[in-house]
Design an enzyme around this catalytic site. Sequence first.
Site, short mmCIF file in Angstrom:
data_model
loop_
_atom_site.label_atom_id
_atom_site.label_comp_id
_atom_site.label_asym_id
_atom_site.label_seq_id
_atom_site.Cartn_x
_atom_site.Cartn_y
_atom_site.Cartn_z
N CYS A 201 -1.99 8.96 2.64
CA CYS A 201 -1.75 8.47 1.27
C CYS A 201 -2.96 8.77 0.41
CB CYS A 201 -1.37 7.00 1.27
SG CYS A 201 -2.59 6.00 2.07
N GLU B 190 0.89 -1.17 0.00
CA GLU B 190 0.00 0.00 0.00
C GLU B 190 0.93 1.21 0.00
OE1 GLU B 190 -1.80 3.04 1.07
OE2 GLU B 190 -2.28 2.11 3.00
C1 UN1 Z 1 -3.08 5.98 4.72
O1 UN1 Z 1 -2.98 7.19 4.57
O2 UN1 Z 1 -2.08 5.21 4.64
O3 UN1 Z 1 -8.85 6.55 3.68
C2 UN1 Z 1 -4.35 5.31 5.11
C3 UN1 Z 1 -8.22 7.17 4.56
C4 UN1 Z 1 -7.93 6.43 5.84
C5 UN1 Z 1 -6.73 5.58 5.71
C6 UN1 Z 1 -5.54 6.21 5.07
N1 UN1 Z 1 -9.06 5.61 6.20
O4 UN1 Z 1 -7.88 8.33 4.44
#
Ligand code: UN1
Length: 508
Positions: free
Chosen positions: A295, A261
């Site tokens: 992310c 990821e």
């Molecule tokens: C991340 O930034 O690695 O969808 C995860 C989202 C959160 C998870 C982000 N539920 O922004």
Amino acid sequence: MKTNFLKELDVQSKNAGCWIGKSSMQNRDLLKSYSPVDGKLIGEVTITDSISYNKVIEKSLLAFEEWRLLPAPKRGEFVRQVGEELRKKKQELGKLVSYEMGKSFQEGLGEVQEMIDICDFATGLSRQLYGLTMHSERPGHRMYEQWHPLGIVGVISAFNFPVAVWSWNAALAWICGNTVIWKPSEKTPLCSVAVHKIVVEVLRRNKLPDGICCLINGDASVGQWMTSDKRVSLISATGSTRMGKIVGKTVAERFGKSILELGGNNAIILTPSSDLKKVLPAILFGAIGTAGQRCTSTRRLIIHKSIYSKVKSVLQSAYQQIRIGNPLDEKNHVGPLIDKNAVDQYLKAIDSIHEQGGKMLVESKVLKGNAFSSGCYVQPCIVEAKASMKIVSEETFAPILYLLKYDTIEEAISIQNSVPQGLSSAIMTENLREAELFLSAAGSDCGIANVNIGTSGAEIGGAFGGEKETGGGRESGSDSWKLYMRRQTNTISYGDTLALAQGIKFNF
Ligand code: UN1
């Protein structure tokens, strides 16, 4: 600032960084954790050395032998109890996340809520690890598939979600019958110690073996021991694309499994029919939430030319109202970046923006003064850019929002898809044709595609992850659990005569 939560979570005792269940390993080297909120040293944890690492692996393998035979619903009961403990500690843990990582307290609580939700999800799932049954082509034969645990699951997590992303992996890995070794980011070790202690209590109460939940701490080299170790069946890694390339290759070389990821470069397409008032909070949260360090953060806003000027001025005035400061003060919208290195990356990106012809609509700056003494607070900024600018296709982990203009919906989709990353995407529209085109095979190429909500804040019930340089992994909801198990196809003959498949006759 009141820091009772540090005491309540008991994260400040030394030598707390390498854990096999109940016992901590005594190593000499310490990893220091500084809060980006006020720059204070808040704790030290031991760095795992190679001897301790091997002990952790051995314990974990031993625990696996017992754990894999426990019925899945019983493993679910353990995960349910972990969820209950997290409910009780939600406030304290939310504060620690906020203080050690720098995201707002509300977001810290949200992160703990994601942990609770995935525990609930996994508990239910522990009774639903379904395999298919197939009709055999041979008489007197039965054919079906079943799912078995893999072994040790190694979880490498990033600083930006210091607890939730581990829990998506751990909760699923556990109900599937695996043991878990966690290598958290070296920037947020105390969060991992706090969570580990909570889980250990539940293990102890249930008289379950220590090796089900292990914690190792340190820099990338500690992670590398796991990625190159055949005894670790699956590596689930969250972080940069650069890190993922190394992890993916190392794990593939030994035919291990991986879930990656990695980076995102998420866009929202803003169409003329969109209800700007309704969607503005989603755009703002996507762009400045977690100080642009998700992310899933919104990095590009692709705006139709007919509404471009209006959107530009609405955003400029909204950015004047952003309150930056201590994230534990609920009046503030944006906290600090994780560390000074992240501030340097922000400044480097700003230089590239200038060099490549971007126009600053809200100026960048590093904030100075008592309230910002850690040196990690930056001004979220807006840039008028072109999709062809190199910096626009890069992921800068900071609150920088690029505005891009489009004419036709096809052009907007092509701009959205033009970057190397493929995590999250969104379209704001009241027009059904546009929405469906965006969601069609000719639409967004991302793992997540939303209509009239932003790019960040995905629910745990869906599979989370993305395509291209995001790495292709899926975690959390839907049928992601299958990645934490191995599939076995079983064919059983119960007839009087032996029959070969494909109609082959073999008289012997
Ligand atoms: C991340 O930034 O690695 O969808 C995860 C989202 C959160 C998870 C982000 N539920 O922004």
